[in-house]
Write a protein that holds these residues in place. Sequence first.
Motif, PDB file in Angstrom:
ATOM      1  N   THR A 117       0.844  -1.189   0.000  1.00 55.11           N
ATOM      2  CA  THR A 117       0.000   0.000   0.000  1.00 55.11           C
ATOM      3  C   THR A 117       0.881   1.241   0.000  1.00 55.11           C
ATOM      4  N   LYS A 118       0.390   2.284  -0.609  1.00 56.57           N
ATOM      5  CA  LYS A 118       1.175   3.510  -0.740  1.00 56.57           C
ATOM      6  C   LYS A 118       1.491   4.113   0.617  1.00 56.57           C
ATOM      7  N   THR A 119       0.508   4.113   1.509  1.00 56.61           N
ATOM      8  CA  THR A 119       0.721   4.716   2.829  1.00 56.61           C
ATOM      9  C   THR A 119       1.807   3.982   3.602  1.00 56.61           C
ATOM     10  N   GLU A 120       1.719   2.631   3.644  1.00 54.99           N
ATOM     11  CA  GLU A 120       2.739   1.862   4.365  1.00 54.99           C
ATOM     12  C   GLU A 120       4.117   2.035   3.735  1.00 54.99           C
ATOM     13  N   PHE A 121       4.154   2.069   2.419  1.00 52.69           N
ATOM     14  CA  PHE A 121       5.440   2.205   1.731  1.00 52.69           C
ATOM     15  C   PHE A 121       6.133   3.493   2.135  1.00 52.69           C
ATOM     16  N   PHE A 122       5.414   4.615   2.074  1.00 51.73           N
ATOM     17  CA  PHE A 122       6.048   5.888   2.375  1.00 51.73           C
ATOM     18  C   PHE A 122       6.284   6.062   3.875  1.00 51.73           C
ATOM     19  N   ASP A 123       5.472   5.436   4.700  1.00 52.98           N
ATOM     20  CA  ASP A 123       5.756   5.464   6.138  1.00 52.98           C
ATOM     21  C   ASP A 123       7.077   4.747   6.435  1.00 52.98           C
ATOM     22  N   ASN A 124       7.306   3.623   5.774  1.00 55.02           N
ATOM     23  CA  ASN A 124       8.562   2.898   5.975  1.00 55.02           C
ATOM     24  C   ASN A 124       9.742   3.669   5.401  1.00 55.02           C
ATOM     25  N   ILE A 125       9.532   4.332   4.258  1.00 52.99           N
ATOM     26  CA  ILE A 125      10.597   5.163   3.699  1.00 52.99           C
ATOM     27  C   ILE A 125      10.941   6.288   4.668  1.00 52.99           C
TER      28      ILE A 125
END
Length: 920
Positions: A587-595
């Motif tokens: 998911t986009k939200t999880e991806f950018f949160d991890n980034i």
Amino acid sequence: MDDEEEGEGLSPSEGLLGNLLSRIHTWIEENRFKSFNLACGMIGFGVIFLVLWGLLLIREWRRPTLEMAVTALDLGAYEEARNFAQSVLLFSKKSEKNKRATAYYVIGVALCRLTDLAWITEEEKTPFYLLAADALSESREIGFPTDRAAEGFFHLGKCYFKTNQFEAAVSALTQALRRNFFDIRIVHWYLANARYLSPQPDLEKALEDIDLFMKTPPFLKEETQDALLLRAQIYLRLHRLNEAVSDFEKIPKNTDKKFTYDLVFGQIQMEEAQTAFDHAAQLENSPRLDISEEDLKRVQEHKENERFMENWNEAEPEEEFLSPEEEEIPKKKPQMPPMNLLKEVVYQQEISDASERHESSEGKPQNDEEEEGEFSKSNIIRYWHQVGKQRYRSAIETFGKVLRNGTDQMNPYRLAFFLIGYCHEKLGEYEKARDYYFTLYRTFPDTAEAVAAEFRWAYLEYLYHDEQSGLEALRHAITDIKKLRYYTDPRNSTAELTDISKKTVSRLVSDGQYAKAELLLKRCSPLMPEEEQARFYATLYELWAKSLQSHLQDAGSVNREPRLRYMEKMFREAGTWYQKLSQHTFTKTEFFDNIWNSAEYYRLGRRFEEAIALYRYYLENHVVLRQIQAHYHIGTMLFEMGQTDEALRELLFCLESYPGESLIPDVRLTTAHVWIEKKEYDKALVLLQENLDGILEPSADVYRNSYFLMGTTCYDSGNYRKTIRIFEETMQLYPEDDRNAFAYYLMALSKQNEWDALKKEELSSPMEQVKNQARRNISQMQGKAVEYLKNSRKLLTQKAETGALSEIDWRLLRNIQLRLGSLLIDMGPAHYEEAELENRHTILRFQNTPDVLQAYIQLIRVLTLQKQMTEAERIKIQAERLFRQFQKDRAFEEEMIYSESGWQELFRNLVPTSDIPSEE
């Protein structure tokens, strides 16, 4: 004359031939014996040649053909079929692919059927099935014969199944079904078993296959019982107890499948035990949950049972759950409830505790009968605990029958042995469980049950005995688990073992035992999917680093630096694993949160280049949140990396683009640092004043830091009076601040710079009155400077007593001592004695650094002023020796007040020139 004419009429060739024949005839006449032997030899050679040629023709005529191999296979002459096919394969060319494919097919099928008929154990058959699978695999790679593809895939899948390669078996058997294999019942049977035993079981499809098997006639009694037993086991793995019991009850107790029957019966008892414990936990942990009619009915039935009622009111001691041997073993660490290992052990406490923990429902009145009656909630919980334990005890007895009667069938024997240990483990009898596990994995190595037993033994060893040996055993167990290709029970599956590991790691992390969690995670992470590995590692290192960060303030000067480095290392590890985790999020939200998390922890771990790259990637692709934070952190890191201009651009962009954000005061403070670095003091003071004049409270860290930075900026810009005023204000606001020592030092320097200006005024003024006033002011300033230096020294000394003195603080204390000794000399004869004491104190305290030479010089100076020439000469000799020692030790290569040549120049005025080595 006639002869000559006749000779002249012959051709040259006829003449030569005639001549040759004539010569041969003549030789034969002369050598009759030799010619006879030669003729016989030629005749014999011809006969031998004809015989050999005939034999070759006969052999070629009788060589086995592919048709002969296939016919022998169809007639059941499997040994002949295999020999014929091997002969065809031997004399075939690589280009004859169809012939070779059929030959491999015949070899594989024949070997598979020969192995089926062999009077040897299943373990002994395994290598032969492997050979058959290899041959059939070769045939599949080239291409099964068109009219025999279904049979080829079936026998290949069967061989894979017999060698425990269940995933490959499922693939091959599925292909056999698609090609309409004539006996679909047997295909569904193998498919159901393979899907059930696979490391990644597909239980729903296994149920479908076993149902199709049972719906396809003809039916045999043995086949029906096998199918019911298998379906009951599948239902148990799906935790569908009622359906498993329903199927199991259809099997007669006198079945020929006695060992499997007892094995399934014991597993049903285990599932009933687990269900009872789960229900007790649900009642215990949910105060508002009412007692069901089923609960009351079950309790009433057991109330009528006299044997049950004999123990109904007896308190159950905790020792009942522990083996006697366990009491005698000294614990190497406090007992912990193994919630991560056995989720129901928490329910295995004294029955009286259940009554004490029972809470009344909110808003629902509780009467005495409900609270104390025999059908109270606490007694219901007691009952379900008792049922669970009885079921586990019964399961142990049932598995014991398998051990006593099933020694000729190793598969159920091994599984029963493992499950007995598992039941003891569930009951909290860890010593007995460890004994069973240890015996199993040492007696039957390289089997699924033994590997699972090895893992669980190692785990209990880790929890309750020796952590190091337990971790080492876990490492070996996990290596063995990765080699296995099948599992026979959900309790020794990869999923179960992985779940154990994850729960323990989570508990250790929540308890703050990060190092132990890291060791265990390194051992168990190979069992986890990559995403779970990354998530666990990221969480572990994140919490570990934050814990170190929170305790860093309490570290003394000796421990602070190594702790700081270690904390940064943990942050870097967290950043690395969050970056890996981002590769597994969808998911986009999880991806950018991890980034974002990865960038943050790289920054805290001082891996600035990686952090800046991730922040910029975040800004380029996720333009909704945390914009100013990203720009601000980029600017801060660029500044620390020495890229001042680039940092200034980022920070000014923040000030211009996000003027109303709460982070702006921090941005102003950092930007002020950058302006100071560029010697733009006025611009820095403007930003700092905005922070002080804004909405910030004096208790805010930004306000405090801005105030102190304004004082140091005023000193750097030459505004010494304002420096003193600001630091006096900060000390009143923040009397406990660590920076007060440095503030006092700057105040002393400010006073010194002021009297330097007054000295110039004194020398330049022609009026004696002005000179006298300047001298009085200088004296006052010198006294004030001494006071400031002593106050600074006092604060640093107090800090040193607590062990919190950093390297910077140590250097500051050294400078204070040296400056104090020099200043007291400048204040005149009244202070010479004090100056001498201060310089001697400095020499004793800083004997191991070359800067102590300045204290020697000052001491020699004050002794000379006091006319103590002998003592001054002695100090000169000590200073010279110390200087030479520092030269020998290359101590001047470190950061010092003066360089080696600078010190050398100073000593030229104190010791004889001939005694000082040249710079060369």
